[in-house]
Write a protein that holds these residues in place. Structure first.
Motif, PDB file in Angstrom:
ATOM      1  N   ARG A  83       0.800  -1.797   0.377  1.00 16.94           N
ATOM      2  CA  ARG A  83      -0.433   0.065  -0.130  1.00 16.94           C
ATOM      3  C   ARG A  83       1.158   1.810   0.337  1.00 16.94           C
ATOM      4  NH1 ARG A  83      -2.560  -3.524   3.363  1.00 16.94           N
ATOM      5  NH2 ARG A  83      -1.990  -2.253   5.102  1.00 16.94           N
ATOM      6  N   GLU A  84       1.602   0.892   0.750  1.00 13.25           N
ATOM      7  CA  GLU A  84       2.974   2.495   1.030  1.00 13.25           C
ATOM      8  C   GLU A  84       3.117   3.012  -0.551  1.00 13.25           C
ATOM      9  OE1 GLU A  84       5.709   2.345   4.521  1.00 13.25           O
ATOM     10  OE2 GLU A  84       3.799   1.592   5.734  1.00 13.25           O
ATOM     11  N   THR A  85       4.474   1.527  -0.987  1.00 15.09           N
ATOM     12  CA  THR A  85       5.210   2.158  -1.533  1.00 15.09           C
ATOM     13  C   THR A  85       4.443   1.176  -3.701  1.00 15.09           C
ATOM     14  OG1 THR A  85       5.996  -0.224  -2.044  1.00 15.09           O
ATOM     15  CG2 THR A  85       6.841   1.234  -0.745  1.00 15.09           C
ATOM     16  N   SER A  86       3.029   0.673  -3.484  1.00 18.49           N
ATOM     17  CA  SER A  86       2.600   0.502  -4.628  1.00 18.49           C
ATOM     18  C   SER A  86       3.351  -0.731  -5.462  1.00 18.49           C
ATOM     19  CB  SER A  86       2.381   1.694  -5.884  1.00 18.49           C
ATOM     20  OG  SER A  86       1.232   2.581  -4.882  1.00 18.49           O
ATOM     21  N   ILE A  87       4.321  -1.616  -5.108  1.00 19.18           N
ATOM     22  CA  ILE A  87       5.019  -2.837  -5.522  1.00 19.18           C
ATOM     23  C   ILE A  87       4.450  -3.202  -5.051  1.00 19.18           C
ATOM     24  CG2 ILE A  87       7.095  -3.168  -5.269  1.00 19.18           C
ATOM     25  CD1 ILE A  87       8.503  -1.158  -4.830  1.00 19.18           C
ATOM     26  N   GLU A  88       3.823  -3.693  -6.363  1.00 20.00           N
ATOM     27  CA  GLU A  88       3.193  -5.476  -5.774  1.00 20.00           C
ATOM     28  C   GLU A  88       4.228  -6.859  -5.663  1.00 20.00           C
ATOM     29  OE1 GLU A  88       1.486  -8.654  -5.800  1.00 20.00           O
ATOM     30  OE2 GLU A  88       0.130  -6.649  -5.992  1.00 20.00           O
ATOM     31  N   THR A  89       4.246  -7.047  -4.678  1.00 21.86           N
ATOM     32  CA  THR A  89       5.643  -8.459  -4.065  1.00 21.86           C
ATOM     33  C   THR A  89       4.756  -9.560  -4.545  1.00 21.86           C
ATOM     34  OG1 THR A  89       4.196  -8.784  -2.117  1.00 21.86           O
ATOM     35  CG2 THR A  89       6.204  -7.003  -2.533  1.00 21.86           C
ATOM     36  N   LEU A  90       3.878  -9.919  -4.964  1.00 20.81           N
ATOM     37  CA  LEU A  90       3.400 -11.160  -5.612  1.00 20.81           C
ATOM     38  C   LEU A  90       3.677 -11.922  -4.032  1.00 20.81           C
ATOM     39  CD1 LEU A  90       5.358 -12.201  -8.758  1.00 20.81           C
ATOM     40  CD2 LEU A  90       3.267 -10.703  -8.798  1.00 20.81           C
ATOM     41  N   PHE A  91       3.145 -11.465  -2.977  1.00 22.02           N
ATOM     42  CA  PHE A  91       2.472 -11.952  -1.603  1.00 22.02           C
ATOM     43  C   PHE A  91       1.356 -12.582  -1.801  1.00 22.02           C
ATOM     44  CE2 PHE A  91       1.481 -11.519   2.178  1.00 22.02           C
ATOM     45  CZ  PHE A  91       2.539 -12.127   3.203  1.00 22.02           C
ATOM     46  N   GLN A  92       1.490 -13.959  -1.479  1.00 20.58           N
ATOM     47  CA  GLN A  92       0.865 -15.282  -1.635  1.00 20.58           C
ATOM     48  C   GLN A  92       0.305 -16.424  -0.458  1.00 20.58           C
ATOM     49  OE1 GLN A  92       0.496 -17.796  -5.147  1.00 20.58           O
ATOM     50  NE2 GLN A  92       2.394 -16.067  -6.147  1.00 20.58           N
ATOM     51  N   HIS A  93      -0.486 -17.027   0.424  1.00 17.30           N
ATOM     52  CA  HIS A  93      -0.773 -17.749   1.237  1.00 17.30           C
ATOM     53  C   HIS A  93      -0.940 -19.060   0.457  1.00 17.30           C
ATOM     54  CE1 HIS A  93      -1.163 -14.986   4.295  1.00 17.30           C
ATOM     55  NE2 HIS A  93      -1.283 -14.805   4.047  1.00 17.30           N
ATOM     56  N   LYS A  94      -0.319 -19.492   1.174  1.00 16.94           N
ATOM     57  CA  LYS A  94       0.346 -20.901  -0.295  1.00 16.94           C
ATOM     58  C   LYS A  94       0.795 -22.414   0.572  1.00 16.94           C
ATOM     59  CE  LYS A  94       0.865 -20.037  -4.821  1.00 16.94           C
ATOM     60  NZ  LYS A  94       0.359 -20.235  -5.568  1.00 16.94           N
ATOM     61  N   GLN A  95       0.031 -23.537  -0.153  1.00 21.38           N
ATOM     62  CA  GLN A  95       0.217 -24.850   1.035  1.00 21.38           C
ATOM     63  C   GLN A  95       1.843 -25.354   0.526  1.00 21.38           C
ATOM     64  OE1 GLN A  95      -2.681 -27.847  -0.134  1.00 21.38           O
ATOM     65  NE2 GLN A  95      -3.868 -27.041   1.651  1.00 21.38           N
ATOM     66  N   ALA A  96       2.529 -25.807   1.641  1.00 18.18           N
ATOM     67  CA  ALA A  96       3.658 -26.433   1.183  1.00 18.18           C
ATOM     68  C   ALA A  96       3.857 -27.762   1.476  1.00 18.18           C
ATOM     69  CB  ALA A  96       4.738 -25.439   1.623  1.00 18.18           C
ATOM     70  N   ILE A  97       4.493 -28.716   0.866  1.00 15.12           N
ATOM     71  CA  ILE A  97       5.390 -29.541   1.783  1.00 15.12           C
ATOM     72  C   ILE A  97       6.686 -30.017   1.496  1.00 15.12           C
ATOM     73  CG2 ILE A  97       5.035 -32.675   0.999  1.00 15.12           C
ATOM     74  CD1 ILE A  97       2.499 -31.946  -1.006  1.00 15.12           C
ATOM     75  N   ARG A  98       6.584 -30.325   2.793  1.00 12.96           N
ATOM     76  CA  ARG A  98       8.376 -30.810   3.210  1.00 12.96           C
ATOM     77  C   ARG A  98       8.074 -32.677   3.214  1.00 12.96           C
ATOM     78  NH1 ARG A  98      12.617 -29.763   5.968  1.00 12.96           N
ATOM     79  NH2 ARG A  98      14.053 -31.896   5.545  1.00 12.96           N
ATOM     80  N   LEU A  99       9.171 -32.874   1.434  1.00 14.57           N
ATOM     81  CA  LEU A  99       9.127 -34.233   1.340  1.00 14.57           C
ATOM     82  C   LEU A  99      10.492 -35.195   1.623  1.00 14.57           C
ATOM     83  CD1 LEU A  99       9.058 -33.824  -2.123  1.00 14.57           C
ATOM     84  CD2 LEU A  99       6.704 -34.268  -0.935  1.00 14.57           C
ATOM     85  N   ALA A 100       9.504 -36.410   2.224  1.00 10.77           N
ATOM     86  CA  ALA A 100      10.743 -37.604   2.849  1.00 10.77           C
ATOM     87  C   ALA A 100      10.898 -38.336   1.019  1.00 10.77           C
ATOM     88  CB  ALA A 100      10.005 -37.912   3.518  1.00 10.77           C
ATOM     89  N   LEU A 101      12.117 -38.330   0.736  1.00  7.71           N
ATOM     90  CA  LEU A 101      12.609 -39.048  -0.156  1.00  7.71           C
ATOM     91  C   LEU A 101      13.558 -40.675   0.061  1.00  7.71           C
ATOM     92  CD1 LEU A 101      13.590 -36.215  -2.283  1.00  7.71           C
ATOM     93  CD2 LEU A 101      11.584 -37.075  -2.609  1.00  7.71           C
ATOM     94  N   ASP A 102      14.071 -40.615   1.385  1.00  5.71           N
ATOM     95  CA  ASP A 102      14.615 -41.946   1.953  1.00  5.71           C
ATOM     96  C   ASP A 102      14.481 -41.699   3.350  1.00  5.71           C
ATOM     97  OD1 ASP A 102      16.143 -39.471   3.966  1.00  5.71           O
ATOM     98  OD2 ASP A 102      17.950 -39.972   1.905  1.00  5.71           O
ATOM     99  N   GLU A 103      15.193 -42.349   4.024  1.00  6.77           N
ATOM    100  CA  GLU A 103      14.977 -42.869   5.228  1.00  6.77           C
ATOM    101  C   GLU A 103      15.349 -41.765   5.744  1.00  6.77           C
ATOM    102  OE1 GLU A 103      13.113 -45.533   7.221  1.00  6.77           O
ATOM    103  OE2 GLU A 103      12.754 -46.287   5.384  1.00  6.77           O
ATOM    104  N   GLU A 104      16.219 -41.360   6.463  1.00  5.31           N
ATOM    105  CA  GLU A 104      16.464 -39.933   7.104  1.00  5.31           C
ATOM    106  C   GLU A 104      15.820 -38.764   6.787  1.00  5.31           C
ATOM    107  OE1 GLU A 104      20.536 -37.645   7.042  1.00  5.31           O
ATOM    108  OE2 GLU A 104      20.964 -39.135   5.992  1.00  5.31           O
ATOM    109  N   ASP A 105      15.073 -38.058   5.915  1.00  6.80           N
ATOM    110  CA  ASP A 105      14.584 -37.488   5.168  1.00  6.80           C
ATOM    111  C   ASP A 105      13.046 -37.980   6.102  1.00  6.80           C
ATOM    112  OD1 ASP A 105      15.664 -36.067   3.999  1.00  6.80           O
ATOM    113  OD2 ASP A 105      14.307 -36.865   1.822  1.00  6.80           O
ATOM    114  N   MET A 106      12.515 -39.136   6.193  1.00  7.52           N
ATOM    115  CA  MET A 106      10.990 -39.657   6.813  1.00  7.52           C
ATOM    116  C   MET A 106      11.367 -39.206   8.605  1.00  7.52           C
ATOM    117  SD  MET A 106       7.935 -40.735   6.490  1.00  7.52           S
ATOM    118  CE  MET A 106       8.036 -41.371   5.350  1.00  7.52           C
ATOM    119  N   HIS A 107      12.663 -39.540   8.853  1.00  7.47           N
ATOM    120  CA  HIS A 107      13.090 -39.125  10.388  1.00  7.47           C
ATOM    121  C   HIS A 107      12.670 -38.461  10.957  1.00  7.47           C
ATOM    122  CE1 HIS A 107      14.730 -40.011  14.395  1.00  7.47           C
ATOM    123  NE2 HIS A 107      15.734 -39.301  14.031  1.00  7.47           N
TER     124      HIS A 107
END
Length: 194
Positions: A83-107
């Motif tokens: 609002r102050e600057t009129s610069i669109e920052t492309l700010f969004q609320h999103k879902q994010a997934i932290r993936l586990a690709l191996d047993e260590e990631d899963m732990h």
């Protein structure tokens, strides 16, 4: 720039330097930012701009409490900056997934889930659930953790908005390289520039 005076000198016009300048100038301090290249010319222009709380570098306690506070501040400060600057920052609320690709990631995901679920609405996902949300990920995924309120922003645009808002609040940006910090009895007394 010989013998100029101000309350605060910030070296670097990246996202962090400009955020500090924005908040300090907004509080009425006279701020000068020194930048040897251009605004956001370093890592701030190349960052992914993802604010997620599912990082394995967090631990239960002060570091995570700071992350939660930063996440909450971001939700209010970014719309105000736009609002102050009129610069669109492309700010969004999103879902994010932290993936586990191996047993260590899963732990790691399981360990994080135990304590992070006290603070966040997170959900463990099976392989099938991960692939239903995003079918283009590798079929080798073992599962994941879903964060319902991750934030995404264009980090370069954010840096520009912070710089512009700082200037609007009276801060000045000087395109000079800081060459030396002057000090007296462990107190910084000045910055030398060519």
């Amino acid at each position: 720039m010989k013998n100029e005076r101000c309350d605060i000198v910030i070296v670097g016009a990246g996202a962090v330097g400009c955020a500090i300048a924005y908040l300090l100038s907004k509080s009425g301090l006279q701020v000068t930012i020194l930048e040897q290249d251009s605004i956001g010319s370093g890592s701030s222009a190349h960052a992914t701009g993802l604010f997620t709380l599912l990082g394995s570098d967090f631990s239960d306690g002060p570091s995570f409490e700071m992350a939660l506070a930063s996440h909450a501040i971001c939700k209010t400060i970014v719309p105000a900056l736009e609002r102050e600057t009129s610069i669109e920052t492309l700010f969004q609320h999103k879902q994010a997934i932290r993936l586990a690709l191996d047993e260590e990631d899963m732990h790691v995901i399981q360990s994080m889930g135990i304590w992070q679920s006290k603070y966040l609405p997170i959900k463990r996902l099976s392989t099938t659930q991960c692939l239903q949300i995003e079918p283009r990920i590798t079929k080798k995924v073992m599962g994941g953790m879903l964060e319902s309120d991750a934030l995404q922003i264009d980090s370069y645009r954010l840096t520009l908005a912070l710089a512009k808002a700082s200037e609007q609040n009276g801060a000045s940006i000087k395109f000079r390289r800081a060459t030396k910090i002057k000090h007296h009895k462990k107190k910084v007394t000045g910055i030398e520039v060519p």
